[in-house]
Design an enzyme around this catalytic site. Structure first.
Site, PDB file in Angstrom:
ATOM      1  N   HIS A  84       0.736  -1.256   0.004  1.00  0.00           N
ATOM      2  CA  HIS A  84      -0.093  -0.065   0.047  1.00  0.00           C
ATOM      3  C   HIS A  84       0.885   1.286   0.024  1.00  0.00           C
ATOM      4  O   HIS A  84       0.612   2.141   0.814  1.00  0.00           O
ATOM      5  CB  HIS A  84      -0.943   0.075   1.317  1.00  0.00           C
ATOM      6  CG  HIS A  84      -2.135   0.640   1.205  1.00  0.00           C
ATOM      7  ND1 HIS A  84      -3.135  -0.109   0.215  1.00  0.00           N
ATOM      8  CD2 HIS A  84      -2.842   1.724   1.310  1.00  0.00           C
ATOM      9  CE1 HIS A  84      -4.207   0.497   0.222  1.00  0.00           C
ATOM     10  NE2 HIS A  84      -4.179   1.685   0.817  1.00  0.00           N
TER      11      HIS A  84
ATOM     12  N   ASP B 248      -2.949   7.382  -1.538  1.00  0.00           N
ATOM     13  CA  ASP B 248      -4.533   7.094  -2.181  1.00  0.00           C
ATOM     14  C   ASP B 248      -4.246   6.643  -3.569  1.00  0.00           C
ATOM     15  O   ASP B 248      -3.164   6.774  -4.016  1.00  0.00           O
ATOM     16  CB  ASP B 248      -5.200   8.563  -2.446  1.00  0.00           C
ATOM     17  CG  ASP B 248      -6.622   8.463  -2.771  1.00  0.00           C
ATOM     18  OD1 ASP B 248      -7.353   7.829  -2.316  1.00  0.00           O
ATOM     19  OD2 ASP B 248      -6.630   8.806  -4.213  1.00  0.00           O
TER      20      ASP B 248
ATOM     21  N   ILE C 236      -3.713   1.678  -9.076  1.00  0.00           N
ATOM     22  CA  ILE C 236      -2.714   1.606  -9.590  1.00  0.00           C
ATOM     23  C   ILE C 236      -2.267  -0.024  -9.587  1.00  0.00           C
ATOM     24  O   ILE C 236      -1.717  -0.428 -10.525  1.00  0.00           O
ATOM     25  CB  ILE C 236      -1.321   2.404  -8.859  1.00  0.00           C
ATOM     26  CG1 ILE C 236      -1.862   3.862  -9.043  1.00  0.00           C
ATOM     27  CG2 ILE C 236      -0.112   1.971  -9.039  1.00  0.00           C
ATOM     28  CD1 ILE C 236      -0.856   4.753  -8.063  1.00  0.00           C
TER      29      ILE C 236
ATOM     30  N   ARG D  21      -4.308  -2.515  -9.969  1.00  0.00           N
ATOM     31  CA  ARG D  21      -4.945  -3.359 -10.969  1.00  0.00           C
ATOM     32  C   ARG D  21      -4.398  -2.974 -12.152  1.00  0.00           C
ATOM     33  O   ARG D  21      -4.258  -3.766 -13.335  1.00  0.00           O
ATOM     34  CB  ARG D  21      -6.482  -2.996 -10.906  1.00  0.00           C
ATOM     35  CG  ARG D  21      -7.415  -3.723  -9.773  1.00  0.00           C
ATOM     36  CD  ARG D  21      -8.606  -3.639  -9.730  1.00  0.00           C
ATOM     37  NE  ARG D  21      -8.848  -2.288  -9.259  1.00  0.00           N
ATOM     38  CZ  ARG D  21      -9.231  -1.863  -8.116  1.00  0.00           C
ATOM     39  NH1 ARG D  21      -8.664  -2.678  -7.075  1.00  0.00           N
ATOM     40  NH2 ARG D  21      -9.556  -0.595  -7.939  1.00  0.00           N
TER      41      ARG D  21
ATOM     42  N   TYR E  12     -12.596 -10.510  -3.226  1.00  0.00           N
ATOM     43  CA  TYR E  12     -11.294  -9.911  -3.579  1.00  0.00           C
ATOM     44  C   TYR E  12     -10.263  -9.572  -2.082  1.00  0.00           C
ATOM     45  O   TYR E  12      -9.161  -9.961  -2.454  1.00  0.00           O
ATOM     46  CB  TYR E  12     -11.572  -8.721  -4.531  1.00  0.00           C
ATOM     47  CG  TYR E  12     -10.448  -7.907  -4.915  1.00  0.00           C
ATOM     48  CD1 TYR E  12      -9.422  -8.295  -5.817  1.00  0.00           C
ATOM     49  CD2 TYR E  12     -10.070  -6.725  -4.118  1.00  0.00           C
ATOM     50  CE1 TYR E  12      -8.331  -7.421  -5.943  1.00  0.00           C
ATOM     51  CE2 TYR E  12      -9.192  -5.739  -4.582  1.00  0.00           C
ATOM     52  CZ  TYR E  12      -8.409  -6.253  -5.701  1.00  0.00           C
ATOM     53  OH  TYR E  12      -7.294  -5.347  -5.739  1.00  0.00           O
TER      54      TYR E  12
END
Length: 404
Positions: free
Chosen positions: A227, A231, A236, A238, A269
């Site tokens: 992460h 934000d 990003i 995917r 997911y």
């Protein structure tokens, strides 16, 4: 985040974090720090390997279809915009697909904040694809470039725009509280920056020796777990799937739209990703990912075939109506790439006069290829309903399937 869920993880470790949150509350908690990815595939069941094989075959069929299209770049914009709309919806930013597809007809200042954010994704993706075309490898620097474009002009455009985050974040918490968060990624600092560089080095080198579908699934997990940005990590991450597949040669043209399938299975997911961290359950995540990739390829392939079928039908309609002149045919051929037109947009693309463009558009309205979208005489826009129907189906696959 419940530390007990991650105490026996084989994919990472818990690290103690302390500090003050956004509401000036002091905290002492734990975060999950993933281990670097390995140089071999995780142990997978036969069922999962069959799903991986099916995904590879689907990628190959999509690539073959792309090679048969005279101008595959024509289909890049509608598929990319459908992906932009869906991947943004997954993160809570919604703009109607029709508005995303017709965005070029409106003045930039007339666009909603949500639409501008979705279009940022389109620009960021195009920037990334162009970088690959120029032979630049995927890197931590390129990820930061993507992030900077993605958040431009949004509330997320802070001093951390285009750089690895410098604050602690939590995923799924209430009011940013760490103890109620579903997951707490690793703390900011030099270790996080090094982990992102290690991931992108792995993508560019070690992953080449692995099955490309498995490698893409592993890289996506690692990115989302790190992460790295304040934000935009989901979008990003995917996008990184498609970039990784293109860079590895598993996907020849970036026509793939993956987010609609995952959007309709948001809960599973998230659970599959967390299960890798908590239980080392690579098999479940990779099988889920491969199934989604295969289904997304099938849906994208159907969309490409349907769009080409509509394009052929337009040619037949034009011929049957006895219309002459290359401009009518030129407009019709371009509709699968952009189903919205104005006299001004056609004039700009073709170099013809606005009046000639207007006359050609009206011929296409007469035979049912186009219909008027607005009735403002000073800015009349027209749409191709058959193309729109196909693109709407692409962004809303298996609506009857229950969300999990």
């Amino acid at each position: 985040m419940d530390p007990q869920l991650f105490e026996h993880s084989t994919t990472g470790s818990l690290v103690t974090i302390t500090g003050t949150d956004a509401r000036a509350r002091e905290y002492k908690h734990v975060a999950f720090q993933p281990y670097p990815l390995g140089s071999s595939e995780p142990a997978l069941t036969g069922t999962t390997w069959r799903a991986v094989s099916e995904a590879r075959g689907a990628l190959g069929r999509l690539g073959q279809a792309g090679r048969q299209i005279p101008d595959p770049s024509l289909l890049r914009q509608p598929t990319l915009r459908a992906e932009a709309q869906s991947t943004s919806a997954l993160e809570g930013t919604f703009a109607p697909l029709d508005d995303v597809l017709a965005a070029d007809l409106a003045e930039p200042e007339a666009r909603s904040a949500s639409l501008r954010e979705v279009l940022n994704y389109v620009e960021a993706a195009e920037t990334a694809f162009a970088s690959l075309d120029e032979g630049r490898p995927l890197s931590a620097v390129s990820l930061c470039e993507i992030h900077q474009v993605l958040v431009r002009g949004t509330p997320a455009e802070t001093s951390d725009a285009g750089r690895i985050r410098r604050v602690q974040v939590a995923i799924g918490g209430h009011g940013g509280a760490l103890h109620t968060a579903r997951f707490v990624p690793p703390p900011p600092g030099v270790e996080l920056e090094a982990a992102v560089r290690d991931l992108m080095d792995w993508v560019g080198s070690t992953s080449r020796a692995l099955d490309p579908v498995v490698a893409a699934a592993m890289a996506h997990y690692q990115f989302e777990t790190l992460h790295p940005f304040n934000d935009g990590n989901g979008r990003i991450g995917r996008l990184l799937v498609v970039l990784h597949l293109v860079a590895s040669g598993a996907l020849t043209h970036p026509l793939l739209t993956i987010s609609p399938w995952f959007e309709h299975r948001r809960g599973e997911y998230q659970d599959r990703l967390r299960a890798v961290s908590s239980d080392g359950h690579w098999d479940g995540w990779i099988g889920f990912f491969a199934t989604g990739l295969a289904e997304s390829c099938h849906q994208t392939l159907r969309t490409v075939e349907d769009l080409l079928g509509v394009q052929a039908a337009y040619t037949d309609q034009i011929r049957a109506a006895g219309l002459t002149g290359g401009l009518v045919r030129d407009i019709a051929d371009r509709l699968i790439g952009n189903p919205f037109v104005t006299a001004t947009s056609v004039s700009g693309l073709t170099g013809k006069t606005p009046q000639a463009a207007r006359n050609a558009i009206l011929r296409l309205v007469e035979i049912g290829v186009l219909r008027e979208r607005t009735r403002r005489s000073y800015a009349r826009a027209y749409e191709a309903p058959d193309v729109l129907d196909i693109l709407r189906r692409q962004s809303s696959p298996d609506r009857s399937a229950p969300d999990t």
